[in-house]
Design a protein around this motif. Sequence first.
Motif, PDB file in Angstrom:
ATOM      1  N   ALA A 156     -25.992  30.687   7.762  1.00 31.80           N
ATOM      2  CA  ALA A 156     -26.682  31.432   6.706  1.00 31.80           C
ATOM      3  C   ALA A 156     -25.755  31.685   5.514  1.00 31.80           C
ATOM      4  O   ALA A 156     -26.153  31.501   4.357  1.00 31.80           O
ATOM      5  N   LEU A 157     -24.521  32.098   5.786  1.00 30.61           N
ATOM      6  CA  LEU A 157     -23.591  32.379   4.689  1.00 30.61           C
ATOM      7  C   LEU A 157     -23.182  31.104   3.967  1.00 30.61           C
ATOM      8  O   LEU A 157     -23.000  31.106   2.736  1.00 30.61           O
ATOM      9  N   GLY A 158     -23.011  30.003   4.711  1.00 32.79           N
ATOM     10  CA  GLY A 158     -22.663  28.744   4.056  1.00 32.79           C
ATOM     11  C   GLY A 158     -23.741  28.309   3.087  1.00 32.79           C
ATOM     12  O   GLY A 158     -23.457  27.929   1.943  1.00 32.79           O
ATOM     13  N   HIS A 159     -25.000  28.373   3.531  1.00 29.65           N
ATOM     14  CA  HIS A 159     -26.105  27.995   2.650  1.00 29.65           C
ATOM     15  C   HIS A 159     -26.269  29.005   1.505  1.00 29.65           C
ATOM     16  O   HIS A 159     -26.628  28.621   0.385  1.00 29.65           O
ATOM     17  N   ALA A 174     -20.725  33.855  -5.059  1.00 20.56           N
ATOM     18  CA  ALA A 174     -20.376  32.742  -4.171  1.00 20.56           C
ATOM     19  C   ALA A 174     -19.023  32.982  -3.519  1.00 20.56           C
ATOM     20  O   ALA A 174     -18.851  32.773  -2.309  1.00 20.56           O
ATOM     21  N   GLN A 175     -18.046  33.424  -4.299  1.00 20.51           N
ATOM     22  CA  GLN A 175     -16.717  33.685  -3.744  1.00 20.51           C
ATOM     23  C   GLN A 175     -16.782  34.787  -2.691  1.00 20.51           C
ATOM     24  O   GLN A 175     -16.197  34.660  -1.602  1.00 20.51           O
ATOM     25  N   ALA A 176     -17.497  35.869  -2.981  1.00 20.22           N
ATOM     26  CA  ALA A 176     -17.606  36.973  -2.024  1.00 20.22           C
ATOM     27  C   ALA A 176     -18.287  36.508  -0.730  1.00 20.22           C
ATOM     28  O   ALA A 176     -17.905  36.922   0.375  1.00 20.22           O
ATOM     29  N   GLU A 223     -15.797  34.384   1.257  1.00 17.60           N
ATOM     30  CA  GLU A 223     -14.764  35.255   1.834  1.00 17.60           C
ATOM     31  C   GLU A 223     -15.326  36.007   3.038  1.00 17.60           C
ATOM     32  O   GLU A 223     -14.630  36.216   4.032  1.00 17.60           O
ATOM     33  N   ARG A 224     -16.599  36.401   2.951  1.00 17.81           N
ATOM     34  CA  ARG A 224     -17.246  37.050   4.088  1.00 17.81           C
ATOM     35  C   ARG A 224     -17.368  36.071   5.255  1.00 17.81           C
ATOM     36  O   ARG A 224     -17.191  36.446   6.412  1.00 17.81           O
ATOM     37  N   LEU A 225     -17.652  34.802   4.937  1.00 19.72           N
ATOM     38  CA  LEU A 225     -17.741  33.789   5.990  1.00 19.72           C
ATOM     39  C   LEU A 225     -16.407  33.661   6.714  1.00 19.72           C
ATOM     40  O   LEU A 225     -16.364  33.523   7.934  1.00 19.72           O
ATOM     41  N   LEU A 284     -14.642  28.185  -1.203  1.00 18.22           N
ATOM     42  CA  LEU A 284     -13.754  28.804  -2.184  1.00 18.22           C
ATOM     43  C   LEU A 284     -13.123  27.755  -3.096  1.00 18.22           C
ATOM     44  O   LEU A 284     -12.892  28.009  -4.287  1.00 18.22           O
ATOM     45  N   ALA A 285     -12.868  26.559  -2.560  1.00 12.88           N
ATOM     46  CA  ALA A 285     -12.328  25.473  -3.382  1.00 12.88           C
ATOM     47  C   ALA A 285     -13.350  25.035  -4.429  1.00 12.88           C
ATOM     48  O   ALA A 285     -12.994  24.705  -5.573  1.00 12.88           O
ATOM     49  N   GLN A 286     -14.632  25.010  -4.054  1.00 14.81           N
ATOM     50  CA  GLN A 286     -15.667  24.652  -5.018  1.00 14.81           C
ATOM     51  C   GLN A 286     -15.727  25.670  -6.159  1.00 14.81           C
ATOM     52  O   GLN A 286     -15.906  25.301  -7.325  1.00 14.81           O
ATOM     53  N   VAL A 287     -15.577  26.951  -5.820  1.00  8.26           N
ATOM     54  CA  VAL A 287     -15.530  27.984  -6.850  1.00  8.26           C
ATOM     55  C   VAL A 287     -14.313  27.778  -7.748  1.00  8.26           C
ATOM     56  O   VAL A 287     -14.401  27.872  -8.984  1.00  8.26           O
ATOM     57  N   ALA A 288     -13.159  27.491  -7.146  1.00 11.50           N
ATOM     58  CA  ALA A 288     -11.937  27.267  -7.934  1.00 11.50           C
ATOM     59  C   ALA A 288     -12.106  26.078  -8.865  1.00 11.50           C
ATOM     60  O   ALA A 288     -11.658  26.108 -10.027  1.00 11.50           O
ATOM     61  N   TYR A 289     -12.768  25.028  -8.405  1.00 11.09           N
ATOM     62  CA  TYR A 289     -13.003  23.858  -9.253  1.00 11.09           C
ATOM     63  C   TYR A 289     -13.869  24.236 -10.448  1.00 11.09           C
ATOM     64  O   TYR A 289     -13.585  23.847 -11.595  1.00 11.09           O
TER      65      TYR A 289
END
Length: 399
Positions: free
Chosen positions: A291-294, A308-310, A313-315, A337-342
């Motif tokens: 659920a969190l991944g999706h 998305a980052q939060a 991080e919860r995941l 988190l890498a996708q957010v960083a990108y």
Amino acid sequence: SGSDRYVINYLMEEVLQQQPPELRHFLLCTSILTRLSAPLCATVSDQPEAKASWALHHLDDEHLFIIPLDAVGHWYRYHALFAESLQTQLRESDPDLWNELHRRASDWCARNGHVERAIDHALTAQDYDAAATFIEMAGERTWATGGLAMLLTWLSTLPRPAFEGRISLRLLYAWVLFLHDRWSEATALWEETGAMLEQASAPSERQYRGRWAAIGASMAAHRQEPEITISLAQQALALLPPDDRTWCAVSHIDLGLAYHAQGSVAPAARILRAAADLSIAQGNAYLAFAALGHLGDTYLTQGRLHEAQATWERLQQIEEMPGGRGLALHAHGSVGLAQVAYERDDLLRAERLLSESLERIWPGGQPRVVLAAYITLAAVYAAQGKYDLAGAQLEEGAA
């Protein structure tokens, strides 16, 4: 290896044959056990618990290839080589007793809450009816806490007749096959079970129909068929009792995926967030992760990078739930988190997170997440002007 004839000869002649007959019998009977306690050994060796307790402490005092597993002398195990040698001797001298001992061990483990070991012993004894019953008891908890591979091994060992008339076991097998990306087998079993449910009329079958619909909705969601997904998920929620929280959560995740596929990202985010909360509350690490991944993907689609980052991080925190580490959740969260960083043009952080994640989750990781890691890493390299490396990542992902 304990099957080596020289090792067996030494251990049997210099160790086993030097013991009194009663102790020799005790050693052979209990050699089938991976963990030894006086009550369990008494049941398996068919002797009073006081004698079994004395035997364990005597073996420990004499340093006879036995290892304490706690400070109070309750649980022990044999040295692996010694146990294997004893088992070889037992199978050769009395193969009928071998199966009977495993049946006794299975019964004791089931009665005392050690269901996973009960299943292993029942399968070894080829007591498939008992094994099927125990798998039905432990199945949901096993996959919920990261034991998918073990569950698939159990189910694959059962002969087909063991599934006859066991709708819940058939549904469990279809679900496990689906989660292992064995699409054709999962679909065939799901369709076959659906036909059986059409012929059933007992009121208890209503819940099974709900689970069947939830599994079908998950399959449709991964085929990118949102209309079918919504229809089956709604059918599941109408049939499932409110206390069947696991399969209600599965159905809500399916609805979230369908709404996302249709472009209705706000309702998708709301439903996935509720499904994540429900899964975490009931301790289902697998569904919480899903659920969190999706949900993280949905926020990323909306450009809501902070949420998305939060979420990812919860995941990562779910790794501390029972079974979390077995799901490699920390690595999966790192991909998000890498996708957010990108997206924030923090390319060095994205590259580091993705490289570390791929080392942890491939091979064997969830294909969807692994592919996302390769594609994102290719995008990072392309943004850095490293086109050869970018192409190599795409080739790895395609393979």
